[in-house]
Design a protein around this motif. Structure first.
Motif, PDB file in Angstrom:
ATOM      1  N   ARG A 143     -56.092  -1.477 -16.543  1.00  0.00           N
ATOM      2  CA  ARG A 143     -55.410  -2.398 -15.394  1.00  0.00           C
ATOM      3  C   ARG A 143     -55.521  -3.791 -16.175  1.00  0.00           C
ATOM      4  N   GLU A 171     -50.574  -7.819 -11.597  1.00  0.00           N
ATOM      5  CA  GLU A 171     -51.663  -7.027 -12.024  1.00  0.00           C
ATOM      6  C   GLU A 171     -50.957  -5.592 -12.146  1.00  0.00           C
ATOM      7  N   ALA A 198     -50.832  -1.708 -21.469  1.00  0.00           N
ATOM      8  CA  ALA A 198     -50.809  -2.094 -20.055  1.00  0.00           C
ATOM      9  C   ALA A 198     -49.269  -2.755 -19.913  1.00  0.00           C
ATOM     10  N   GLU A 222     -57.266   5.032 -17.511  1.00  0.00           N
ATOM     11  CA  GLU A 222     -56.842   4.054 -16.788  1.00  0.00           C
ATOM     12  C   GLU A 222     -56.763   2.679 -17.497  1.00  0.00           C
ATOM     13  N   GLU A 253     -54.786  -7.967 -15.352  1.00  0.00           N
ATOM     14  CA  GLU A 253     -54.207  -9.093 -14.721  1.00  0.00           C
ATOM     15  C   GLU A 253     -53.889 -10.029 -15.511  1.00  0.00           C
ATOM     16  N   THR A 292     -51.482  -1.510 -13.692  1.00  0.00           N
ATOM     17  CA  THR A 292     -52.166  -0.635 -13.924  1.00  0.00           C
ATOM     18  C   THR A 292     -51.337   0.604 -14.370  1.00  0.00           C
ATOM     19  N   ARG A 293     -51.941   1.155 -15.393  1.00  0.00           N
ATOM     20  CA  ARG A 293     -51.192   2.339 -16.083  1.00  0.00           C
ATOM     21  C   ARG A 293     -52.186   3.450 -16.080  1.00  0.00           C
ATOM     22  N   GLN A 294     -51.755   4.884 -15.994  1.00  0.00           N
ATOM     23  CA  GLN A 294     -52.436   5.894 -16.183  1.00  0.00           C
ATOM     24  C   GLN A 294     -51.594   6.878 -17.053  1.00  0.00           C
ATOM     25  N   THR A 307     -66.168   2.873 -18.007  1.00  0.00           N
ATOM     26  CA  THR A 307     -65.302   1.844 -17.285  1.00  0.00           C
ATOM     27  C   THR A 307     -65.831   0.509 -18.053  1.00  0.00           C
ATOM     28  N   THR A 343     -47.993   4.335 -12.645  1.00  0.00           N
ATOM     29  CA  THR A 343     -47.957   2.945 -13.036  1.00  0.00           C
ATOM     30  C   THR A 343     -47.666   2.219 -11.461  1.00  0.00           C
ATOM     31  N   TRP A 344     -48.424   1.243 -11.421  1.00  0.00           N
ATOM     32  CA  TRP A 344     -48.561   0.348 -10.160  1.00  0.00           C
ATOM     33  C   TRP A 344     -48.309  -1.247 -10.643  1.00  0.00           C
ATOM     34  N   ASP A 365     -59.422  -4.277 -17.374  1.00  0.00           N
ATOM     35  CA  ASP A 365     -60.299  -3.056 -17.228  1.00  0.00           C
ATOM     36  C   ASP A 365     -59.976  -1.827 -17.880  1.00  0.00           C
TER      37      ASP A 365
END
Length: 996
Positions: A82, A93, A51, A80, A84, A95-97, A17, A117-118, A7
């Motif tokens: 994301r 998964e 990512a 952003e 997976e 996620t980077r901003q 998006t 980052t998550w 994403d």
């Protein structure tokens, strides 16, 4: 590793998006990522790399804070990415901003939000995602550990950049070494080379240091041994230095021991001569001493006779002083009594001077009685003191009540004034709350209408744009149809012309004696002739190919037109028939009305808070008014009681103060009077006592002087001596007595009297002989000591040199071993025939594996013609190990990879990339790479070569792999059905799946 979903939001050219379903693409095994130049094909790969690693590949890393964010994105939308994916059996998964300069929520300008980052993991048992970390460092370490590859390795073996491998084919050994070093992480082998070189230098320095210390000891031994030792002409680190130093030291020690033996013999002879001279000198000195002793005794006896009168006077003075000592205690007692009486009389005069004249003639008893009477009066004032303190408290409390009364009156006035306006204040605040509440309800209603209006406006704008695109596509389709029709007519016309002259074409193939392909005759008497305007097969085939290309282009234009019409119909259905300008005005009016309602609703909370505070203030004012009224009632009764008590206390104090200003002043007067009378009475009694003691001391002194034999006490006092004078006189008497005894003893000695009768001895000659013998002994002892010290120092330095040589032996062996290893790994040793460094050797082994893996696919793509081989031959004067050649099976010759053509270079570089991916994967611990991307390079292939390459790529699916081809080659869209299309427009690029 398998990718599932990607994403993108406000990333690169993608303003909105966008999502990529890799599971749907991977189902086909081979999929195509295509789109026009600049649409953002490579940005999809950048997003995957970003990512996973937080950076984009290669040179695109520079300025990533600017290039990552899309210029088409809304200012309020954050960038952003994301991703997976599944790796090592775990579905993750990430996620980077990136950092984001967003508009400030209040005021103008922007503010910087930090990167975030998550990382989440899917729990199959709980069927839910679980958070793992929000730390950049922890996530980076975990991803690197799971993938087993650095970013550079990932970009080379997963994203397969063809341009890099084409350069790799043509690069020199140094360039290949740099790339392979990054991919296979051979820095540790370079570190081994560096470590060995450093260790060689360190060991060499330690050996030189040890040799320098050994030479320093040798120089000190030479200083001790002198001409008995010759130093070797060798420097630190040179072979044979230790053996030469030890041999020279042994010679020096032997010579020093011989010299020490000679010195010992000379010292023994000098000691014997010294002993004889010392005995002769001692005899002469003893005779002279006895003669001098007798002479001095005779002179001392004469002196004693001359001072006999002074001695008798001193003895008499000592006798009188001893008698006066019996009277000394009485004298001291009398002096003490006199001093005490003087002090007491002076104190009495000072005390009486402070009293009034009425007490001038009073004795000690009268003064004491007056002090008792004043003390009794002082005790009677204690009750008056308490009354005075109570009166002060009553006055203070009375003033406090007055102040409280004034304060309560102010409180009552303020409370009455504020409460009088309460109804008006409450009504105004309540109306504000009601108005804000109604605005909040209106804002909620308008908010529901905003999103449909925005969607309808966006659909209308898309409808207008698609209408223009549809018109353009229709014109293009009509034009391509016309071109296709003309191409078909041209092909049919040429085909008809060729059929008309086919006999001449067949006749051109006839050979005398050979049967005809049509009739079978072996004689050909009148073969047909080609006429003017004849069309051959090649011209017909070219026309047919042009016709097919035109038909294909027309089909593509028709499909594009159908797609545009479908999109236009969908946008028209969503937007309706209303003009875009009207919809924009309606949406803008709705937004403005919603903003006004929101602004009005924002006053709800402040109005409610102000109403709550006003109600709390009213309660406080009511409570203050009630408390003030209660305090006013209690003050009335308390004030009356205080007035009665104040009058009683003032009457009592008037009687107690008398003429003084206050009770305290009266008490201070009485306290001073008691103190003065008491002090005067004590002083008078002390003066009487000291006068009596002085009289008694005079009587005892007179009696003691009489018993000691003195006519008066004054005579006894004059005979006394001070301690110092007494000790001096006694010392003089004792010295006289000792001197007389010593003189008598010397004159009575027989040896002294006999020596006095002998002639004087020759002392100077004896002393000269003894001095010469002592000097000879000292010189011999110094020579012996120098020899001993030289032997000891040579023994010590030799032992230290031997120990140093013993310690240096393993160090020298280590240096030789390390030096050989360092030279071997650095490629400078004679044993290393190819001058190959250790890192190059490891990289050569890896390159050999890569070449073997690449050859399997290169032979298939080149129909068995080409084979990649690794070469470790030296090139020129350089070092060997990283050569790469290609073997041509058609010629059997081995040639450089730089001689390959464009298409052949693509074959070789693709095979090399795939082989390198396999080897790096094995090197990384066998991590499965289920998703690969190949970026560009297909435009240089013909149809047959393209089919062979696609067959090789399609074979990768045998291991359940999926391969994504990144290319804009049009023919690939016909051959690869699963496609991820990237389209571009003024509002940014978009992604679309096809054929899945």
């Amino acid at each position: 590793m398998r990718l599932h979903r990607l994403d993108l939001t406000a990333f690169g050219p993608f303003g909105a998006t966008q999502s990529v379903d890799f599971d749907a693409l991977s189902a086909a095994g081979l999929f195509l990522l295509h789109g026009p130049t600049g649409a953002g094909k490579t940005s999809v790969l950048d997003a995957v790399c970003y990512a996973l690693y937080g950076t984009v590949p290669g040179a695109r890393q520079s300025g990533q804070g600017v290039t990552l964010r899309s210029d088409h994105a809304d200012p309020a939308t954050r960038t952003e990415v994301r991703l997976e994916f599944t790796v090592a059996g775990r579905r993750l998964e990430i996620t980077r901003q990136p950092p984001w300069e967003r508009p400030k929520k209040r005021g103008s300008g922007t503010t910087l939000d930090k990167a975030q980052t998550w990382l989440r993991e899917y729990d199959a048992k709980g069927a839910a995602w679980k958070d793992r970390s929000r730390s950049h460092q922890e996530i980076g370490e975990e991803i690197s550990q799971l993938l087993g590859m650095s970013r550079e390795q990932f970009c080379q073996v997963v994203l397969l950049p063809q341009g890099d491998f084409a350069r790799f084919l043509r690069a020199d050994a140094q360039a290949r070494g740099q790339l392979l070093g990054r991919l296979f992480d051979t820095q540790r082998f370079a570190d081994v080379e560096k470590r060995l070189a450093e260790r060689r230098k360190a060991t060499e320095a330690r050996v030189r240091e040890g040799d320098s210390a050994l030479l320093a000891d040798a120089h000190r031994m030479q200083q001790e041994a002198g001409d008995a030792m010759e130093l070797p002409e060798l420097g630190p680190g040179e072979p044979g230095l230790a053996e030469a130093v030890l041999a020279a030291a042994a010679v020096a020690r032997s010579t020093a021991r011989e010299r020490r033996t000679v010195a010992h013999c000379r010292l023994a002879a000098a000691e014997s001569a010294q002993f004889t001279a010392d005995r002769a000198l001692a005899d002469v000195r003893e005779l002279a001493r006895l003669q001098d002793r007798f002479t001095q005794a005779r002179e001392r006896a004469a002196g004693l006779e001359e001072s006999a009168g002074e001695h008798r006077e001193a003895q008499a003075r000592m006798e009188r002083a001893r008698k006066a000592e019996t009277v000394a205690p009485a004298l001291e007692l009398r002096e003490a009594a006199e001093a005490g009486h003087r002090d007491a009389a002076a104190a009495e005069m000072r005390a009486r001077a402070l009293l009034p004249e009425t007490f001038a003639g009073a004795g000690a008893a009268g003064l004491a009685g007056a002090a008792r009477r004043a003390a009794e009066e002082l005790g009677g004032l204690e009750s008056a003191r308490r009354a005075e303190r109570r009166l002060a408290d009553v006055v203070e409390e009375r003033g406090r009540l007055d102040r409280q009364e004034r304060a309560d009156e102010d409180v009552l006035r303020e409370a009455e004034s504020w409460l009088a306006d309460w109804d008006t204040t409450r009504a105004g605040l309540q109306s504000r709350v009601d108005a804000a509440q109604e605005a909040a309800t209106r804002a909620e209603q308008l908010d529901v209408l905003r999103e449909p209006a925005r969607r309808r406006l966006a659909a209308a704008r898309l409808r207008d744009e698609l209408g223009r695109d549809t018109d353009e596509a229709q014109r293009t389709a009509l034009a391509s149809g016309t071109v296709a029709l003309e191409a078909k007519e041209h092909w049919l016309r040429l085909k008809e012309q060729r059929l008309a002259g086919i006999a001449a074409e067949l006749a051109a193939r006839l050979t005398a004696g050979e049967p005809c392909a049509v009739c079978g005759a072996t004689e050909h008497p009148a073969p047909a002739r080609k006429f003017e305007g004849h069309v051959d097969g090649e011209a017909e085939e070219r026309a047919e190919a042009a016709h097919q290309r035109a038909e294909a282009q027309h089909a593509r234009d028709e499909r594009r037109l159908a797609t545009a019409r479908e999109a236009l119909a969908a946008a028209t259905a969503a937007a309706g028939d209303a003009p875009t300008v009207q919809l924009a005005a309606e949406a803008d009016e709705l937004e403005q009305e919603y903003a006004r309602a929101r602004r009005a609703a924002s006053a709800l909370h402040p109005a409610q808070e102000e109403l709550r505070l006003a109600e709390r203030e009213r309660e406080r004012r009511l409570a203050d008014r009630q408390q003030a009224e209660v305090r006013a009632a209690s003050r009335l009764s308390r004030r009356d009681g205080l007035d009665v008590e104040q009058a009683s206390l003032e009457e009592e104090l008037v009687q107690a103060r008398g003429s003084a200003d206050s009770v305290a002043a009266r008490a201070a007067q009485l306290e001073r009077q008691v103190t003065l009378l008491t002090d005067a009475a004590d002083a008078a009694r002390a003066a009487d006592d000291t006068a009596r003691h002085l009289k008694e001391a005079d009587a005892r002194l007179a009696d003691a002087a009489y018993r000691a034999g003195f006519e008066t006490p004054q005579a006894a006092a004059a005979a006394l001596l001070t301690d110092t004078a007494y000790r001096q006189l006694q010392r003089r008497l004792d010295e006289r007595q000792s001197e007389e005894a010593a003189v008598r003893a010397v004159l009575a000695e027989s040896d002294t009297a006999a020596a006095a009768r002998q002639a004087p001895a020759g002392l100077d000659a004896a002393e000269g002989a003894a001095t010469a013998a002592a000097r000879a002994l000292r010189e011999a002892a110094s020579a012996r000591d120098r020899a001993e010290r030289c032997c000891a120092e040579l023994d010590r330095l030799s032992a230290r040199a031997t120990a140093a040589v013993r310690r240096l032996a393993p160090l020298r062996e280590e240096y030789d071993r390390v030096a050989r290893l360092a030279a071997l790994t650095a490629g400078t040793s004679a044993d290393n025939e190819r001058r190959m460094r250790l890192e190059s050797y490891v990289l050569a082994a890896r390159l050999e594996q890569v070449a073997a893996a690449a050859t399997v696919r290169l032979q298939r793509m080149s129909s068995g013609r080409y084979t990649l081989v690794h070469s470790d031959d030296r090139s020129g004067r350089g070092r060997s190990g990283l050569g790469l050649h290609v073997v041509d099976a058609w010629t059997g010759r081995e040639r450089d990879t730089a001689t390959l053509s464009g298409g052949e270079t693509f074959f070789a570089s693709l095979a090399l990339a795939l082989g390198l991916a396999d080897v790096v994967t094995d090197e990384a611990g066998g991590i499965r790479l289920d998703t690969l991307f190949i970026d560009e390079g297909f435009g240089s292939l013909d149809d047959q070569a393209l089919d062979e390459v696609l067959d090789v790529l399609d074979s990768l699916r045998e291991r359940d792999r999926s391969v994504g081809i990144v290319s804009h080659v049009a023919d690939l869209r016909r051959r690869v059905h699963a496609q991820l299309e990237v389209t571009k427009s003024r509002s940014g690029s978009a992604l679309r799946l096809r054929g899945v």
